[in-house]
Design an enzyme around this catalytic site. Structure first.
Site, PDB file in Angstrom:
ATOM      1  N   CYS A   1      -4.919  -3.682   3.125  1.00  0.00           N
ATOM      2  CA  CYS A   1      -4.567  -3.318   4.496  1.00  0.00           C
ATOM      3  C   CYS A   1      -5.701  -3.549   5.509  1.00  0.00           C
ATOM      4  CB  CYS A   1      -4.069  -1.878   4.529  1.00  0.00           C
ATOM      5  SG  CYS A   1      -3.085  -1.488   6.005  1.00  0.00           S
TER       6      CYS A   1
ATOM      7  N   GLU B   1       0.840  -1.191   0.000  1.00  0.00           N
ATOM      8  CA  GLU B   1       0.000   0.000   0.000  1.00  0.00           C
ATOM      9  C   GLU B   1       0.880   1.249   0.000  1.00  0.00           C
ATOM     10  OE1 GLU B   1      -3.877   1.605   2.561  1.00  0.00           O
ATOM     11  OE2 GLU B   1      -2.325   0.431   3.585  1.00  0.00           O
TER      12      GLU B   1
ATOM     13  N   LYS C   1     -10.172   0.409  -1.980  1.00  0.00           N
ATOM     14  CA  LYS C   1     -10.216   0.000  -0.573  1.00  0.00           C
ATOM     15  C   LYS C   1     -11.605   0.243   0.015  1.00  0.00           C
ATOM     16  CE  LYS C   1      -7.450   0.692   3.648  1.00  0.00           C
ATOM     17  NZ  LYS C   1      -6.293   1.456   4.193  1.00  0.00           N
TER      18      LYS C   1
END
Length: 281
Positions: free
Chosen positions: A158, A42, A116
């Protein structure tokens, strides 16, 4: 099939980050003469900085390509790799940006992308203390599973790691591998990174390809945990790099995955399905 994760210590300096990634791709160890899948962490090209810095590289909301996307596409073609290109900012309609990862093939073509879904709005007992991604970033609205020469590849980023429903949805969509570009904080990473990755691998019976940021960033204003990992569907750690920057590599055995899924067919046994949930309402 060979999988390679690059652990980085990225900064606000886009040119320096890009130079580092390319320097590593030039010496990428290749142990098999087959397509290579590379996963970057990321924020690999732009870590930290003011919101205006994110917008500077995000392009217009209607743009199909940006400077950073073009740079990643060119690297994939130049080094003959399939590339999960970490994350880059892409402007959203509400003025914020999406944290988006792209999958490029070895010709530089875009095979798919993912924004995301879960934003990191939390308080952490570290030097930063308060994280509010939603101030800058807009959450995505879809799951992504892409056909590749390596198998069906799901994409997550993440903080998504803490939401098993997303990973189950990717498994139901056919995922066999899941790439996870990440930048876990040192505090949360030390406590939860490895058990969460192993849990998601065991639950989905997928290979988890978790590429991470590591160390002190931007003169110590941020610190990330590292420990990039490749974990198999049984929860075994096939390869990891706890500290420093560089490559983490493994050659995956898909026949072992098939065996695990046949011996413990959890996908067919799970009765907590969406139709049953709808009935209960």
């Amino acid at each position: 099939m060979q999988i390679s994760l690059l652990q980085c210590q990225s900064s606000r300096d886009v040119s320096a980050n890009l130079e580092y990634i390319e320097s590593q791709l030039k010496c990428l160890p290749r142990v098999v003469a087959e397509p290579q899948l590379v996963v970057l962490p990321e924020c690999c090209l732009l870590f930290g900085g003011h919101e205006s810095h994110q917008l500077e590289y995000a392009g217009e909301a209607s743009a199909e390509t940006t400077e950073l996307k073009t740079a990643m596409s060119e690297l994939a073609a130049r080094y003959d790799i399939y590339l999960v290109a970490g994350t880059i900012p892409v402007r959203s309609e509400d003025g914020r940006v999406y944290s988006r990862t792209y999958l490029f093939d070895n010709m530089g073509n875009t095979l798919g992308d993912y924004d995301k879904l879960h934003l990191f709005d939390v308080d952490v007992a570290d030097g930063t203390k308060e994280y509010r991604e939603s101030d800058t970033f807009c959450p995505g609205e879809k799951i992504t599973v892409i056909d590749t020469p390596f198998g069906k590849l799901g994409l997550a980023i993440c903080y998504d790691l803490r939401f098993p429903d997303l990973f189950r949805a990717m498994r139901l969509a056919g995922a066999e591998l899941i790439a996870l570009p990440s930048a876990f904080t040192k505090v949360t990473g030390e406590a939860h990174w490895q058990p969460l990755i192993q849990a998601r691998a065991i639950e989905t019976q997928c290979f988890i390809l978790a590429a991470a940021q590591w160390g002190q960033h931007n003169q110590g204003s941020r610190e990330t945990w590292g420990q990039s990992m490749i974990v198999d569907p049984w929860g075994r750690v096939l390869a990891e790099k706890r500290e420093e920057c560089g490559w983490v590599q493994a050659t995956l055995d898909r026949s072992e995955q098939d065996k695990i899924r046949k011996q413990i067919p959890v996908a067919g046994h799970n009765r907590f399905s969406e139709p049953e949930l709808r009935k209960s309402n």
